[in-house]
Design a protein around this motif. Structure first.
Motif, PDB file in Angstrom:
ATOM      1  N   LEU A 146       0.835  -1.203   0.000  1.00 61.27           N
ATOM      2  CA  LEU A 146       0.000   0.000   0.000  1.00 61.27           C
ATOM      3  C   LEU A 146       0.867   1.250   0.000  1.00 61.27           C
ATOM      4  O   LEU A 146       0.592   2.212  -0.732  1.00 61.27           O
ATOM      5  N   ALA A 147       1.927   1.249   0.810  1.00 59.85           N
ATOM      6  CA  ALA A 147       2.830   2.406   0.848  1.00 59.85           C
ATOM      7  C   ALA A 147       3.464   2.636  -0.520  1.00 59.85           C
ATOM      8  O   ALA A 147       3.593   3.785  -0.973  1.00 59.85           O
ATOM      9  N   ARG A 148       3.850   1.556  -1.196  1.00 61.41           N
ATOM     10  CA  ARG A 148       4.446   1.688  -2.528  1.00 61.41           C
ATOM     11  C   ARG A 148       3.423   2.258  -3.516  1.00 61.41           C
ATOM     12  O   ARG A 148       3.754   3.118  -4.346  1.00 61.41           O
ATOM     13  N   ILE A 149       2.182   1.802  -3.423  1.00 66.28           N
ATOM     14  CA  ILE A 149       1.121   2.299  -4.311  1.00 66.28           C
ATOM     15  C   ILE A 149       0.928   3.802  -4.111  1.00 66.28           C
ATOM     16  O   ILE A 149       0.846   4.577  -5.084  1.00 66.28           O
ATOM     17  N   ILE A 150       0.888   4.226  -2.857  1.00 71.94           N
ATOM     18  CA  ILE A 150       0.683   5.651  -2.568  1.00 71.94           C
ATOM     19  C   ILE A 150       1.869   6.474  -3.059  1.00 71.94           C
ATOM     20  O   ILE A 150       1.702   7.537  -3.668  1.00 71.94           O
ATOM     21  N   TYR A 151       3.073   5.984  -2.816  1.00 70.81           N
ATOM     22  CA  TYR A 151       4.276   6.687  -3.278  1.00 70.81           C
ATOM     23  C   TYR A 151       4.231   6.891  -4.795  1.00 70.81           C
ATOM     24  O   TYR A 151       4.497   7.984  -5.299  1.00 70.81           O
ATOM     25  N   SER A 152       3.878   5.841  -5.520  1.00 74.14           N
ATOM     26  CA  SER A 152       3.849   5.917  -6.981  1.00 74.14           C
ATOM     27  C   SER A 152       2.706   6.799  -7.478  1.00 74.14           C
ATOM     28  O   SER A 152       2.846   7.513  -8.479  1.00 74.14           O
ATOM     29  N   ALA A 153       1.577   6.748  -6.768  1.00 79.90           N
ATOM     30  CA  ALA A 153       0.387   7.445  -7.244  1.00 79.90           C
ATOM     31  C   ALA A 153       0.439   8.948  -7.021  1.00 79.90           C
ATOM     32  O   ALA A 153      -0.098   9.713  -7.833  1.00 79.90           O
ATOM     33  N   MET A 154       1.079   9.397  -5.945  1.00 85.68           N
ATOM     34  CA  MET A 154       0.974  10.798  -5.551  1.00 85.68           C
ATOM     35  C   MET A 154       1.538  11.767  -6.584  1.00 85.68           C
ATOM     36  O   MET A 154       1.160  12.940  -6.607  1.00 85.68           O
TER      37      MET A 154
END
Length: 281
Positions: free
Chosen positions: A178-186
């Motif tokens: 989830l942290a990786r998804i947020i990092y990539s998405a922001m």
């Protein structure tokens, strides 16, 4: 000599061309029977069309049409997002599956996860697992049709994908993914639209996780948006992210967001590029 080429008899041609002319991608057994005027003939034609590679079975009398544009060979339908989203209406592909579609993760989920309003059991379609997750009507928003290899597929928008993943981390591969998804998405999404989606969900714990996770991955929300989120969180509310019970080394209570984080920082950031000499790796 056996051939893998798709062929059509007269009644089969009538079915395929009739529904193709209507622009249909999904058809029901009852519609085929009505078109041919005979249940016996209709059932036989359906079996033949499945065998020949013109129909792909979805669920209980519901089929995806594989039109002439699909090619001359009987290779079936391998567009799992299209198959999964066509089983139940209304529905949309979400969580980890949507994150992969939007390019927020390099991981390929083992199952396609689909949001629905009524309970439905998981299914194997064309050899792949499709998992249906029932959500409340107030959370059933933020999706639209995307063209996926020529098929129209309902998928959550980038902003709603992130919000859904924060709401249900277990459907996004767990806290580290989830942290990786947020990092990539922001870097790709609109912070205002993200906050709007989060507020619409009416979940305090979600807003607390949103604030904390964007901070810890080094992609904090713009100050104005950050204050909107803070104001929507009652001061006395506490929630949890991570495992059920705290262990030694966990981050513990994060006062800025009223969140108990039962996970270690290095574990949460295991999939997030680290800073090296002031530059992202």
């Amino acid at each position: 000599m056996e051939t893998n080429l798709r062929t059509l008899g007269p009644n089969e041609t009538k079915v395929v061309l009739s529904f193709r002319e209507q622009g249909r991608e999904v058809v029901r057994a009852a519609e085929i029977i009505d078109l041919l005027g005979s249940e016996q003939t209709g059932r036989k034609v359906i079996r033949n069309l499945i065998r020949k590679g013109w129909l792909s079975r979805l669920v209980g009398g519901r089929y995806m049409l594989l039109p002439p544009e699909h090619g001359p060979e009987n290779i079936g339908e391998n567009n799992m997002l299209a198959l999964a989203s066509a089983v139940i209406e209304p529905s949309y592909v979400g969580w980890w599956s949507a994150a992969a579609f939007h390019g927020f993760t390099t991981q390929k989920p083992m199952a396609v996860t689909v949001a629905v309003l009524r309970q439905a059991r998981a299914r194997l379609i064309e050899g792949s697992e499709v998992r249906f997750v029932t959500i409340a009507e107030q959370k059933f928003f933020g999706f639209k049709s995307y063209n996926v290899y020529g098929r129209n597929v309902m998928i959550s928008t980038p902003e709603k994908t992130v919000i859904d993943c924060i709401d249900r981390p277990e459907l996004a591969g767990g806290p580290a993914e989830l942290a990786r998804i947020i990092y990539s998405a922001m870097s790709e999404i609109d912070a205002v639209a993200l906050a709007d989606a989060g507020l619409t969900m009416k979940s305090t714990s979600l807003l607390q996780r949103l604030g904390f996770l964007t901070d810890i991955v080094g992609k904090p929300l713009p100050e104005e948006t950050r204050q909107r989120i803070r104001q929507a969180i009652p001061k006395s509310t506490r929630s949890t992210l991570g495992r059920p019970k705290r262990k030694e080394g966990d981050l513990g209570y994060v006062a800025a967001w009223g969140l108990f984080v039962n996970a270690r920082s290095e574990d949460l950031l295991a999939e997030v590029p680290r800073l090296r000499s002031g530059k992202e790796a």
